[in-house]
Design an enzyme around this catalytic site. Structure first.
Site, mmCIF file in Angstrom:
data_model
loop_
_atom_site.group_PDB
_atom_site.id
_atom_site.type_symbol
_atom_site.label_atom_id
_atom_site.label_comp_id
_atom_site.label_asym_id
_atom_site.label_seq_id
_atom_site.Cartn_x
_atom_site.Cartn_y
_atom_site.Cartn_z
ATOM 1 N N ASP A 133 1.031 -1.350 0.024
ATOM 2 C CA ASP A 133 0.015 -0.043 -0.009
ATOM 3 C C ASP A 133 0.877 1.319 -0.100
ATOM 4 O O ASP A 133 2.143 1.160 0.303
ATOM 5 C CB ASP A 133 -0.932 0.013 1.194
ATOM 6 C CG ASP A 133 -1.707 1.070 1.462
ATOM 7 O OD1 ASP A 133 -2.417 1.472 0.537
ATOM 8 O OD2 ASP A 133 -1.971 1.675 2.525
ATOM 9 N N ASP A 172 -0.372 5.257 0.757
ATOM 10 C CA ASP A 172 -0.481 6.042 2.088
ATOM 11 C C ASP A 172 -0.317 5.181 3.335
ATOM 12 O O ASP A 172 -1.182 4.439 3.749
ATOM 13 C CB ASP A 172 -1.622 6.594 1.837
ATOM 14 C CG ASP A 172 -2.052 7.518 0.795
ATOM 15 O OD1 ASP A 172 -1.443 8.639 0.775
ATOM 16 O OD2 ASP A 172 -2.869 7.255 -0.281
HETATM 17 MG MG LIG Z 1 -2.846 3.030 3.492
#
Ligand SMILES: [Mg+2]
Length: 277
Positions: free
Chosen positions: A16, A18
């Site tokens: 991922d 962010d």
């Molecule tokens: Mg995230």
């Protein structure tokens, strides 16, 4: 620096962005080094993000800019998944979109027209994604369309969005406003649904895969629905007290950061993961 035992057991990683690699425009300390270690050891790495504020090209540029050179094949963004999801079933329809320009472009790329004030017929679909430009007009248009029968889609349900100064309201907070106003539940295209993970796997090929993210309700849930192991890092949307032993899923490894996971291993290897024995 050798890889940790847990990480050594996997051939490839779906990471991922962010809360794992960066917070806003600030790289998380060690994240660039961690990706470099994985790649330097022959591991394959792809990135999967629920953030609809940017498109694939922007992510390629941003990753390359912080020292993680990637091609567009290495990044699966939720905007691409929106195009894929709508192109198969909604080409020719009209949409109300709440979201940043990349999400609007993704909807248009599926052959869907954006509804305007000149339209007399109600829109066929409503697509909601996180944006920092939310207005009451957007919520009103979406609510009127859904109440008139439009299908409701969301890029995700992440309640928050990790930034350097704390957790900002995420896509899920905006989706909740439309759902609350209409009494209808959105169909989610991004994580926790497995679409992004499956798209990354199609590009990477087969191999023992670990999903790495910062949220239980999106990254870890998407890994679980795709049948993969997951590791959670505590640099984004999840606090340590939310994932202590006894409160986290058993198939989860928890590490302080991406670099810690890669070099030191999991702090709570709650169960021996598939590749770690
Ligand atoms: Mg995230």
């Amino acid at each position: 620096m050798p890889l940790s035992e847990i990480v050594e057991g996997y051939r490839q990683f779906i990471v991922d962005l962010d809360g794992c690699v960066w917070l806003g425009s600030t790289p998380i300390p060690g994240s660039v080094e961690a990706i470099g270690c994985l790649r330097g050891s022959g591991k394959r790495v792809a990135f999967a993000t629920n953030n609809p504020r940017r498109g694939n090209r922007d992510y390629v540029r941003k990753l390359s800019g912080i020292g993680i050179p990637v091609s567009s094949e290495d990044v699966v963004g939720v905007c691409d998944a929106v195009t894929d999801a709508l192109a198969s079933s909604h080409t020719g329809s009209r949409a109300v979109v709440i979201g940043a320009p990349p999400l609007v472009e993704a909807v248009e790329a599926a052959g869907v027209r954006i509804a305007g004030p000149e339209d007399e017929e109600p829109a066929d679909i409503v697509v909601v994604g996180g944006t920092e430009e939310l207005s009451y007009d957007d919520l009103r248009s979406a609510t009127l369309a859904v109440n008139a029968g439009a299908e409701l889609f969301a890029t995700g349900r992440d309640p928050t969005y990790p930034m350097p100064d704390g957790l900002w309201p995420g896509t899920g907070a905006i989706v909740a406003a439309v759902e609350y106003a209409t009494g209808r539940s959105a169909q989610v295209i991004g994580k926790p649904e497995p679409n992004l993970i499956r798209a990354a796997l199609r590009r990477m090929g087969e191999g023992r895969t670990l999903v790495v993210g910062d949220r239980l309700d999106s990254d870890v849930a998407a890994a679980t629905s795709a049948g993969l192991d997951a590791a959670l890092v505590l640099t984004g949307g999840t606090r340590e007290d939310e994932v202590g032993p006894g409160s986290a899923p058993e198939s989860l490894a928890v590490a302080d950061s991406l670099l810690d996971l890669v070099q030191e291993g999991a702090r709570y290897p709650l169960r021996a993961l598939a590749g770690a024995s």
